[in-house]
Scaffold this motif. Sequence first.
Motif, PDB file in Angstrom:
ATOM      1  N   GLY A 236       0.316  -1.232   0.160  1.00 26.89           N
ATOM      2  CA  GLY A 236       0.382   0.109  -0.159  1.00 26.89           C
ATOM      3  C   GLY A 236       0.425   1.131   0.211  1.00 26.89           C
ATOM      4  O   GLY A 236       0.319   1.938  -0.141  1.00 26.89           O
ATOM      5  N   PHE A 237       2.581   1.249  -0.206  1.00 26.88           N
ATOM      6  CA  PHE A 237       2.545   2.190   0.248  1.00 26.88           C
ATOM      7  C   PHE A 237       3.708   1.840  -0.395  1.00 26.88           C
ATOM      8  O   PHE A 237       4.732   3.070  -1.225  1.00 26.88           O
ATOM      9  N   VAL A 238       4.732   0.665  -0.501  1.00 24.18           N
ATOM     10  CA  VAL A 238       6.549   1.220  -0.941  1.00 24.18           C
ATOM     11  C   VAL A 238       6.642   1.708  -2.507  1.00 24.18           C
ATOM     12  O   VAL A 238       6.939   1.760  -3.171  1.00 24.18           O
ATOM     13  N   LEU A 239       5.519   0.604  -2.786  1.00 19.45           N
ATOM     14  CA  LEU A 239       5.361   0.108  -4.169  1.00 19.45           C
ATOM     15  C   LEU A 239       4.711   1.008  -5.281  1.00 19.45           C
ATOM     16  O   LEU A 239       5.544   1.236  -6.148  1.00 19.45           O
ATOM     17  N   PRO A 240       4.023   1.972  -4.514  1.00 14.92           N
ATOM     18  CA  PRO A 240       3.000   2.822  -5.397  1.00 14.92           C
ATOM     19  C   PRO A 240       3.653   3.828  -5.217  1.00 14.92           C
ATOM     20  O   PRO A 240       4.167   4.993  -6.325  1.00 14.92           O
ATOM     21  N   PHE A 241       4.587   4.173  -3.983  1.00 19.84           N
ATOM     22  CA  PHE A 241       5.989   4.966  -4.017  1.00 19.84           C
ATOM     23  C   PHE A 241       7.416   4.908  -5.160  1.00 19.84           C
ATOM     24  O   PHE A 241       7.656   6.089  -5.650  1.00 19.84           O
ATOM     25  N   LEU A 242       7.122   3.823  -5.243  1.00 23.38           N
ATOM     26  CA  LEU A 242       8.539   3.569  -5.982  1.00 23.38           C
ATOM     27  C   LEU A 242       8.442   3.620  -7.834  1.00 23.38           C
ATOM     28  O   LEU A 242       8.704   4.142  -8.481  1.00 23.38           O
ATOM     29  N   GLY A 243       6.029   3.570  -7.382  1.00 25.43           N
ATOM     30  CA  GLY A 243       6.342   4.177  -8.811  1.00 25.43           C
ATOM     31  C   GLY A 243       5.932   5.540  -9.170  1.00 25.43           C
ATOM     32  O   GLY A 243       6.363   5.909 -10.245  1.00 25.43           O
ATOM     33  N   ILE A 244       5.427   6.001  -8.491  1.00 27.74           N
ATOM     34  CA  ILE A 244       5.395   7.465  -8.348  1.00 27.74           C
ATOM     35  C   ILE A 244       7.155   8.081  -8.251  1.00 27.74           C
ATOM     36  O   ILE A 244       7.424   8.951  -9.259  1.00 27.74           O
ATOM     37  N   MET A 245       7.958   7.934  -8.029  1.00 24.21           N
ATOM     38  CA  MET A 245       9.248   8.311  -7.929  1.00 24.21           C
ATOM     39  C   MET A 245      10.040   8.052  -9.291  1.00 24.21           C
ATOM     40  O   MET A 245      10.941   8.898  -9.853  1.00 24.21           O
ATOM     41  N   ALA A 246       9.599   6.975  -9.900  1.00 23.35           N
ATOM     42  CA  ALA A 246       9.999   6.837 -11.364  1.00 23.35           C
ATOM     43  C   ALA A 246       9.642   7.710 -12.224  1.00 23.35           C
ATOM     44  O   ALA A 246       9.836   7.756 -13.148  1.00 23.35           O
ATOM     45  N   CYS A 247       8.179   7.767 -12.350  1.00 16.57           N
ATOM     46  CA  CYS A 247       7.584   8.318 -12.979  1.00 16.57           C
ATOM     47  C   CYS A 247       7.968  10.112 -13.180  1.00 16.57           C
ATOM     48  O   CYS A 247       8.340  10.515 -13.839  1.00 16.57           O
ATOM     49  N   TYR A 248       8.267  10.592 -11.804  1.00 19.23           N
ATOM     50  CA  TYR A 248       8.506  11.921 -11.852  1.00 19.23           C
ATOM     51  C   TYR A 248      10.000  11.738 -12.156  1.00 19.23           C
ATOM     52  O   TYR A 248      10.623  13.068 -12.114  1.00 19.23           O
ATOM     53  N   CYS A 249      10.757  10.704 -11.513  1.00 23.27           N
ATOM     54  CA  CYS A 249      12.199  11.460 -11.986  1.00 23.27           C
ATOM     55  C   CYS A 249      12.414  10.754 -13.891  1.00 23.27           C
ATOM     56  O   CYS A 249      13.243  12.239 -14.214  1.00 23.27           O
ATOM     57  N   ARG A 250      11.298  10.446 -14.054  1.00 20.89           N
ATOM     58  CA  ARG A 250      11.734  10.495 -15.764  1.00 20.89           C
ATOM     59  C   ARG A 250      11.167  11.777 -16.572  1.00 20.89           C
ATOM     60  O   ARG A 250      11.513  12.187 -16.789  1.00 20.89           O
ATOM     61  N   MET A 251       9.877  12.354 -15.632  1.00 23.41           N
ATOM     62  CA  MET A 251      10.004  13.781 -16.071  1.00 23.41           C
ATOM     63  C   MET A 251      10.651  14.385 -16.336  1.00 23.41           C
ATOM     64  O   MET A 251      10.982  15.512 -16.779  1.00 23.41           O
ATOM     65  N   ALA A 252      11.424  14.481 -14.620  1.00 28.56           N
ATOM     66  CA  ALA A 252      12.037  15.521 -14.609  1.00 28.56           C
ATOM     67  C   ALA A 252      13.271  15.835 -15.255  1.00 28.56           C
ATOM     68  O   ALA A 252      13.918  16.494 -15.838  1.00 28.56           O
ATOM     69  N   HIS A 253      13.452  14.435 -15.428  1.00 27.87           N
ATOM     70  CA  HIS A 253      14.909  14.363 -17.284  1.00 27.87           C
ATOM     71  C   HIS A 253      14.339  14.758 -18.300  1.00 27.87           C
ATOM     72  O   HIS A 253      14.949  15.395 -18.691  1.00 27.87           O
ATOM     73  N   PHE A 254      13.315  14.763 -18.412  1.00 28.14           N
ATOM     74  CA  PHE A 254      12.524  14.623 -20.094  1.00 28.14           C
ATOM     75  C   PHE A 254      12.372  16.687 -19.697  1.00 28.14           C
ATOM     76  O   PHE A 254      12.993  17.367 -21.154  1.00 28.14           O
ATOM     77  N   LEU A 255      11.941  17.019 -18.444  1.00 31.55           N
ATOM     78  CA  LEU A 255      11.609  18.218 -18.922  1.00 31.55           C
ATOM     79  C   LEU A 255      12.875  19.006 -18.782  1.00 31.55           C
ATOM     80  O   LEU A 255      12.697  20.472 -18.758  1.00 31.55           O
ATOM     81  N   CYS A 256      14.335  18.783 -18.047  1.00 34.25           N
ATOM     82  CA  CYS A 256      15.053  19.425 -17.925  1.00 34.25           C
ATOM     83  C   CYS A 256      15.901  19.382 -19.184  1.00 34.25           C
ATOM     84  O   CYS A 256      17.552  20.029 -19.308  1.00 34.25           O
ATOM     85  N   ARG A 257      15.493  18.585 -20.510  1.00 28.94           N
ATOM     86  CA  ARG A 257      16.285  18.310 -21.617  1.00 28.94           C
ATOM     87  C   ARG A 257      16.328  19.746 -22.474  1.00 28.94           C
ATOM     88  O   ARG A 257      15.207  20.638 -22.070  1.00 28.94           O
ATOM     89  N   PRO A 258      16.937  20.239 -23.082  1.00 27.93           N
ATOM     90  CA  PRO A 258      17.248  21.612 -23.727  1.00 27.93           C
ATOM     91  C   PRO A 258      16.645  21.843 -24.750  1.00 27.93           C
ATOM     92  O   PRO A 258      15.083  20.239 -25.288  1.00 27.93           O
ATOM     93  N   ALA A 275       3.350  20.670 -15.584  1.00 28.93           N
ATOM     94  CA  ALA A 275       4.447  19.611 -15.214  1.00 28.93           C
ATOM     95  C   ALA A 275       5.294  19.746 -13.955  1.00 28.93           C
ATOM     96  O   ALA A 275       4.881  18.649 -13.027  1.00 28.93           O
ATOM     97  N   VAL A 276       6.060  20.938 -13.923  1.00 32.11           N
ATOM     98  CA  VAL A 276       6.873  20.751 -12.821  1.00 32.11           C
ATOM     99  C   VAL A 276       5.564  21.545 -11.270  1.00 32.11           C
ATOM    100  O   VAL A 276       6.149  20.881 -10.249  1.00 32.11           O
ATOM    101  N   ARG A 277       4.806  22.268 -11.271  1.00 35.13           N
ATOM    102  CA  ARG A 277       3.898  21.870  -9.605  1.00 35.13           C
ATOM    103  C   ARG A 277       3.567  20.931  -9.625  1.00 35.13           C
ATOM    104  O   ARG A 277       3.596  20.509  -8.244  1.00 35.13           O
ATOM    105  N   MET A 278       2.803  19.966 -10.256  1.00 27.55           N
ATOM    106  CA  MET A 278       1.892  19.252  -9.678  1.00 27.55           C
ATOM    107  C   MET A 278       3.213  18.122  -9.171  1.00 27.55           C
ATOM    108  O   MET A 278       3.198  17.067  -8.427  1.00 27.55           O
ATOM    109  N   ILE A 279       5.173  18.106  -9.476  1.00 29.87           N
ATOM    110  CA  ILE A 279       5.775  17.796  -8.881  1.00 29.87           C
ATOM    111  C   ILE A 279       6.219  17.835  -8.168  1.00 29.87           C
ATOM    112  O   ILE A 279       6.304  17.199  -6.854  1.00 29.87           O
ATOM    113  N   VAL A 280       6.255  19.150  -7.144  1.00 32.45           N
ATOM    114  CA  VAL A 280       6.775  19.485  -6.116  1.00 32.45           C
ATOM    115  C   VAL A 280       5.985  19.062  -5.203  1.00 32.45           C
ATOM    116  O   VAL A 280       5.470  18.859  -4.278  1.00 32.45           O
ATOM    117  N   VAL A 281       4.280  20.126  -5.449  1.00 31.79           N
ATOM    118  CA  VAL A 281       3.112  19.303  -4.826  1.00 31.79           C
ATOM    119  C   VAL A 281       2.775  18.356  -4.408  1.00 31.79           C
ATOM    120  O   VAL A 281       2.630  17.367  -3.322  1.00 31.79           O
TER     121      VAL A 281
END
Length: 367
Positions: A236-258, A275-281
């Motif tokens: 109920g926590f570890v698996l959803p947390f890992l899934g969300i962090m994986a998505c956000y790390c990939r999104m942050a990497h994508f958004l920080c590209r030139p 997208a950045v606001r959603m990641i932060v919140v």
Amino acid sequence: MSFSTQQLISGAFTLNYSTEAQPTEPYASHLFNVTDITDLSNTSHLGLSMLPRCTYNEDFKQILLPAVYSFVFVLGLPLNAAVIQKIWRKRPNLSRNNIYTLNLAIADLLYVMSLPLLIYNYGSHDYWPFGEFTCKLVRFQFYSNLHGSMLFLTCISVQRYLGICHPFVLWHKRGGRKLAWRVCGVVWLVVALLCAPTFHFAATGIQRNRTVCYDLSTPKLSVKYYPYGMALTLLGFVLPFLGIMACYCRMAHFLCRPIPYRSVSMATSEKRDKAVRMIVVVATVFCISFLPFHLTKTLYLLVRTFPGAPCETRNLFSIVYKSTRPFASMNSFLDPILFYFTQPRYRQSTKRFMLKVTSIREKGTNV
């Protein structure tokens, strides 16, 4: 004349402590380790020493928990009701994100409506006059809201990830709103199955001549609760947390590209900022509500199932865990804030409303 390890541990913990509502009356610190020592003459032939019965000092709950729960109730009830109303007005043209957000707000609203019972309970020195079934239902509402919120946030995060990092992929767009409703149905079913054992473990009991409502389990079920509690944290926590962090790390990497290397659909600053606001919140919601609670709960479960843990250690981890538990309920009003920050048109409508109210007040003052 032999005892299994499980029987021995179970017997020790049945005598040593309770999991939720320990006596809250003050006691002398020099009596902490040896209060109410129980004679275990029937096990003396095994060479076991007498086991001390731990008395937890939980006076802090009478102030902290009612205060935090009252704060969450006052904010969470109108905010979630407003979110449900705003989204429901748009039917049947709801987006998939709005469908997930609607279900998230419903879960939060159901939990917030149960808080007055907990406010009364902790404000009355753990006294629970509302009956056995209500005790089980309130505990079920807490954990189902907690894990339901995480799973719906996971759905929102995955949906946002696909829209940002794979905007031209069509498979996740098939099914549209019907698919989103089916996913929500699966989430509710999974949450119900995960939290259903709460009805077995949570119960009322008697502590110092008053009825209490145990949170995790009754004392006699403490050892049996441990594997379930750890499985609930994992699924109920570890698996959803890992899934969300994986998505956000990939999104942050994508958004920080030139910009030249991004897809055309992400070239606008509006989508990027959203997208950045959603990641932060969402990261803030997890850091404030979910992460501290599950970390301290896991440590508490480990310590209380270790038979050699001193009373001071058990009391310390109990205080830390139960101090983070009310903050886990803060997601009930942080989730509507997530909805507000990720929906620009609602921020604009709120801004127009505030300007209108301000102008009306100014006119009234001038008159």
